[in-house]
Write an enzyme that holds these catalytic residues in place. Sequence first.
Site, PDB file in Angstrom:
ATOM      1  CE  LYS A 115     -13.620 -32.260  30.561  1.00 32.73           C
ATOM      2  NZ  LYS A 115     -13.063 -31.135  29.817  1.00 32.73           N
ATOM      3  CE  LYS A 197      -4.652 -31.733  40.115  1.00 35.54           C
ATOM      4  NZ  LYS A 197      -4.545 -31.820  38.669  1.00 35.54           N
ATOM      5  CE  LYS A 200     -10.325 -25.649  36.728  1.00 36.86           C
ATOM      6  NZ  LYS A 200      -9.907 -24.614  35.792  1.00 36.86           N
TER       7      LYS A 200
END
Length: 334
Positions: A115, A197, A200
């Site tokens: 991040k 995967k 979102k």
Amino acid sequence: MIDGKKVLFSGMQATGNLTLGNYLGALKNWITLSDEYECFYSVVDLHSITVRQDPQELRKRARALLTLYIAAGLDPKKNCIYYQSHVSAHAELSWILGCFTYMGELNRMTQFKDKAAKHADNINAGLFTYPVLMAADILLYQADVVPVGIDQMQHLELTRNIAERFNNIYGDVFTVPEAYVGKVGSKIMSLQDPTKKMSKSDENPNASIYLMDDPDTIMRKCKRAVTDSEGIICYRDEQPGIKNLIDIYSACTGKTPQDVVAEFEGKGYGELKPAVGEAVISVLKPLQDEFARLSKDKAYLDSIIKENAEKAGYYAQKTLRKVQRKVGFPDRIR
Ligand code: TRP
């Protein structure tokens, strides 16, 4: 233990639109757990502000996520569904636990590194101590089990270390939580790159089916799903695209992958894809209808939000008070 049941805690962030992967991989399994466990499901809005958020948007999404939990079938009378920000004990315990967590431990967190690289202009202290807040979430409720994806395992391991460290100093204060690994956690992959995967935060909107996609969009995305040139419908790792479509179909219909293979024997991808689309629509349509109905019922939702925040607050305060006493804070004068 609460009323003879083990305690389960999990949380989701209200950022990004939830995908079919979140639903089939997590949410749907949660529903089956509420008889066995005393469940707490938090919309973790404190965690969300570790990256910049638009306030209106955050509030809207947080409410939508909470509504979605209920629309998906989590009974809010049996499951404590609440906003993390409504229970101030999360932040208070987080401060205390931060004093029992080492910089070196937090420096090793791979999600922080990812991040920080992604938000290089805003590497704030909250992003760094994010795992401590997550530990506070879990330990406040004395959770026995925590259903988490593989990406959160490192945070859970840290939580266990903090709990054990604290217990070693002060005696048995915290339950040391275990990861809950679901029985048949169907892992749904991206429709555009079936080795990744379904996420979102994928930039390609065709890669993910969002829970709020309308039927035409769902059908179109399924028809465009990346497959292979083998031309036969087999359930095997060498055909990840087809395997993923079979997994989706099987999770939506309750059939086993073997049944699905038998059903499509001798048929082509041109038949499998729309069938998957239909299966997904038949699962998501009722959820969307219920979401729309609930969203209009402001009074009902508000009452759930209030009741569950009080319930969560009750258990959280109990643990917090015990911890405050252990570390030497003075008793309140009543
Ligand atoms: N960090 C988790 C995620 O992004 C969300 C989360 C916050 C969580 N607190 C938690 C998950 C406690 C499980 C338990 O997915």
